[in-house]
Motif scaffolding. Sequence first.
Motif, PDB file in Angstrom:
ATOM      1  N   LYS A   1      64.408  17.819  -6.421  1.00 31.15           N
ATOM      2  CA  LYS A   1      63.677  16.774  -7.281  1.00 31.15           C
ATOM      3  C   LYS A   1      62.214  16.795  -6.526  1.00 31.15           C
ATOM      4  O   LYS A   1      61.161  16.530  -7.545  1.00 31.15           O
ATOM      5  CB  LYS A   1      64.207  15.381  -6.795  1.00 31.15           C
ATOM      6  N   GLN A   2      61.683  17.099  -5.389  1.00 31.35           N
ATOM      7  CA  GLN A   2      60.461  17.088  -4.897  1.00 31.35           C
ATOM      8  C   GLN A   2      59.650  18.289  -5.796  1.00 31.35           C
ATOM      9  O   GLN A   2      58.628  17.958  -5.981  1.00 31.35           O
ATOM     10  CB  GLN A   2      60.455  17.111  -3.354  1.00 31.35           C
TER      11      GLN A   2
ATOM     12  N   TYR B   1      60.462  19.777  -8.416  1.00 31.14           N
ATOM     13  CA  TYR B   1      60.278  19.481  -9.769  1.00 31.14           C
ATOM     14  C   TYR B   1      58.804  18.690  -9.927  1.00 31.14           C
ATOM     15  O   TYR B   1      58.167  18.903 -10.853  1.00 31.14           O
ATOM     16  CB  TYR B   1      61.468  18.984 -10.585  1.00 31.14           C
ATOM     17  N   GLN B   2      58.981  17.825  -9.178  1.00 20.64           N
ATOM     18  CA  GLN B   2      57.850  16.798  -9.331  1.00 20.64           C
ATOM     19  C   GLN B   2      56.581  17.270  -9.160  1.00 20.64           C
ATOM     20  O   GLN B   2      55.538  16.848  -9.598  1.00 20.64           O
ATOM     21  CB  GLN B   2      58.057  15.422  -8.829  1.00 20.64           C
TER      22      GLN B   2
ATOM     23  N   GLN C   1      53.076  17.712 -11.499  1.00 20.71           N
ATOM     24  CA  GLN C   1      51.821  17.111 -11.030  1.00 20.71           C
ATOM     25  C   GLN C   1      50.926  18.246 -11.142  1.00 20.71           C
ATOM     26  O   GLN C   1      49.836  18.033 -11.583  1.00 20.71           O
ATOM     27  CB  GLN C   1      51.880  16.625  -9.634  1.00 20.71           C
TER      28      GLN C   1
END
Length: 390
Positions: A103-104, A106-107, A111
């Motif tokens: 998840k990190q 991907y985020q 960004q």
Amino acid sequence: MPAIYPDSRLPIHSRPSAALGVLVCEHNGNPPFAESSFIRRLNLIGAAEGLTLFAFSPWTWDAHTDSVKGWVWNERKQLWVSSKYKLPTVVYDRSWPETEKEKQRYQLALQRIRAVKRITFLNNQLPNKEKVHQLLLQERALRPILPPTMLYKGPESLVSWLRKQENSAFLKPVAGSQGRRVIAIVRSQDGMLTLSGRHSDNRPFTLNRVNEAEALQRLDGWIGKRRYIMQPLLELKGLDDEPFDLRALMQKNNKGRWTLTGIAARVGAPGTVTSNLHGGGIAASAKEALTTVVGEQRGSELLQEINKMCFLIVTRLEQSLGRFAEIGLDYGVERSGKLWFLEANSKPGRAAMGSAGKEAAHKAAEQPLSYARSILLRPPGRVIHEFDHL
């Protein structure tokens, strides 16, 4: 023929203005990402409509060439093929990070892209369940179908909630989905608690007749630092004690107008606490399920009521949060015929729509593409009036 995933070094395809990118979390294996059957169907529909569509993970973006590693389904060879594509200007988020680390990743990748590139998301994101509840409370007509809701703030808050809610409660994570990590609590007359719910991998569990102090301590440790909301334990069950709810799928058409694609019932196993298909539930006809539980007349009335509520909900959410292409809306019905709104989902699944009819099943996959195509082909400066249905 076994599926293979060639990583070709072909020249970059130059169709950025007419391509829809489907955001995924690529991983090793067969298939190379989640929802591959749905994305394969999108590929086939897109190809038939002249829309270039490929799946990609944001961390494959190369800033120097402004390209990504895109996956396209080859129907003739029956396999996924990867190639280099220009970063698309419009993306459809169907990513499902499996771990906190993923998840990190991907985020952070998103960004990095958005810091220097302008991309349009086909569908906005919904905030957590508590914030959605607060937004919908602003619509007077929706208040009768919204269950009382409070944040869990430790064992004392739950004890107070049990006192107010006739010794039962339903807890769910504010950011959860697919019925994972939910828990139902019932306190018997002698003060013992029974806990039943689902683990993070959707496996069901039950703890019968646990001392209250011990149960509260174990539950608080299980919740940890996660944010949870508390709601009444609604009796949303069929005649054989099976949990069931209704999934309504709202989608924009190619003119930017909201339409109700279909309503389907989801039925869980008797004795479990959720009806989600990911947790072992099955899809069924909404009309037949409602007729069985509340009778034909009340069932017909409920379908009309849900239709009305759906348009109120998506309009309120969109006015507050920005543009959406689709939203899944879940409803529960008590045996008395009382309707409750349960939650909204900005990444709705499609599996249940097959029970809403062939047309609904087709539209469930086709409408996001026709809406995306209307955005991609929209002349500069032209605005689609997305509230024309009001």
